[in-house]
Write a protein that holds these residues in place. Structure first.
Motif, short mmCIF file in Angstrom:
data_model
loop_
_atom_site.label_atom_id
_atom_site.label_comp_id
_atom_site.label_asym_id
_atom_site.label_seq_id
_atom_site.Cartn_x
_atom_site.Cartn_y
_atom_site.Cartn_z
N LEU A 51 18.29 7.17 29.49
CA LEU A 51 19.37 7.28 28.31
C LEU A 51 19.27 8.97 27.74
CD1 LEU A 51 18.02 4.10 26.41
CD2 LEU A 51 19.92 4.49 27.89
N GLY A 52 18.13 9.54 27.93
CA GLY A 52 18.14 10.90 27.59
C GLY A 52 18.68 11.97 28.40
N ALA A 53 19.02 11.47 29.55
CA ALA A 53 19.86 12.23 30.50
C ALA A 53 18.92 13.28 31.23
CB ALA A 53 21.23 13.02 30.09
N LEU A 72 28.61 13.78 33.64
CA LEU A 72 28.56 14.93 33.14
C LEU A 72 27.89 15.97 34.12
CD1 LEU A 72 27.37 14.59 29.57
CD2 LEU A 72 29.88 14.80 30.07
N GLY A 73 28.37 17.00 34.22
CA GLY A 73 27.87 18.11 34.87
C GLY A 73 26.56 18.67 34.34
N ARG A 74 25.90 19.45 35.13
CA ARG A 74 24.50 20.19 34.63
C ARG A 74 24.72 20.74 33.40
NH1 ARG A 74 21.18 23.30 39.02
NH2 ARG A 74 21.36 21.16 40.02
N GLY A 75 25.68 21.76 33.18
CA GLY A 75 25.84 22.43 31.92
C GLY A 75 26.09 21.51 30.80
N ARG A 81 22.26 17.06 25.76
CA ARG A 81 20.89 16.89 25.12
C ARG A 81 20.59 17.69 24.06
NH1 ARG A 81 19.70 16.77 30.77
NH2 ARG A 81 19.27 18.93 30.99
N ARG A 82 21.34 18.95 23.90
CA ARG A 82 20.96 19.81 22.72
C ARG A 82 21.67 19.29 21.49
NH1 ARG A 82 22.44 25.76 24.43
NH2 ARG A 82 20.49 25.31 25.69
N ARG A 83 22.86 18.62 21.78
CA ARG A 83 23.76 18.31 20.42
C ARG A 83 23.90 16.67 19.99
NH1 ARG A 83 25.45 22.82 17.73
NH2 ARG A 83 26.17 24.56 19.39
#
Length: 242
Positions: A51-53, A72-75, A81-83
């Protein structure tokens, strides 16, 4: 807010494969406080990582606010996760040489928020979790366990995430402090509209959740509770301990 569709996660080396999460489907609406209950080894921590990727599923889809995060890609995952997510851990994971305020400021620094705004918002968030006065300037080692968890919750809120994931958030706390932290997480969901999902083996936390999911050997067994009545959630949680 959160929708999991047919998610499986397997780990394997050589001829041996272990399926930690097996075809899990679940959903949590906006502004709910949900609990994932299971014994050690049931797959609940792996599900939380998905869930947290922090890990990718072997198969299946995970939607957060309508976006399939498994694509989603790595970036993009770093930004997600940040936002979009705030993490709360059993061991708090605070930086020991930073003050309470500085710990809360840190995620905002990574997000590019200016220093004055970071400090003002950190203090406001600490006020909201009722860590006030001189305690905002103390380092984690000078705070009690409950106070450290309050800092961790404030830090999780730093970038205004829509989803908070809490991994055994009261596992290191005494009964009274656990109750306070649980009510704080519950109020975040109900008052702020932040969706909170907590992994736990603590029945007192599950008792106060709006919705309870029970995992056994990687499979979702049942879901209980929806809305304000905690009794249905409590019954489901108690069933998980049998």
């Amino acid at each position: 807010m959160l929708e999991v569709k047919g998610v499986t996660k397997s780990f394997g080396t050589g001829d041996r494969t272990v399926t930690a999460v097996n075809n899990v489907t679940m959903a949590v609406p906006d502004g709910e406080f949900a609990a994932i209950v299971g014994r050690s080894g049931s797959g609940k921590s792996t599900l939380m990582n998905l869930l947290g990727a922090l890990e990718r599923p072997t198969s299946g889809m995970i939607f957060v606010d309508g976006q399939d995060i498994t694509r989603l890609g790595r970036g993009e995952l770093v930004q997600y996760r940040r936002r979009s997510i705030g993490f709360v851990f059993q061991s708090y994971n605070l930086i020991p040489n930073l003050s309470s305020t500085e710990n809360v400021m840190l995620p905002m620094e990574f997000a590019g928020v200016g220093k004055d705004e970071r400090r003002q918002r950190a203090r406001s968030l600490l006020d909201q979790v009722e860590l006030t006065g001189g305690k905002q300037h103390r380092r984690p080692g000078k705070l009690s366990g409950g106070e450290q968890q309050r800092v961790a919750i404030a830090r999780a809120l730093a970038n205004s995430p829509r989803l908070i994931l809490a991994d055994e958030p009261v596992g290191n706390l005494d009964t009274q402090t656990s109750g306070t932290v649980i009510e704080l997480l519950r109020s975040l969901a109900h008052a702020r509209g932040t969706t909170v999902v907590a992994v736990t083996h603590d029945l007192s936390l599950a008792d106060r959740a709006d919705r309870v999911f029970r995992l056994q050997d990687g499979r979702l067994q049942a879901a209980g509770g929806s809305g304000p009545a905690p009794s249905a959630a409590g019954a489901e949680a108690r069933e998980s301990g049998r």
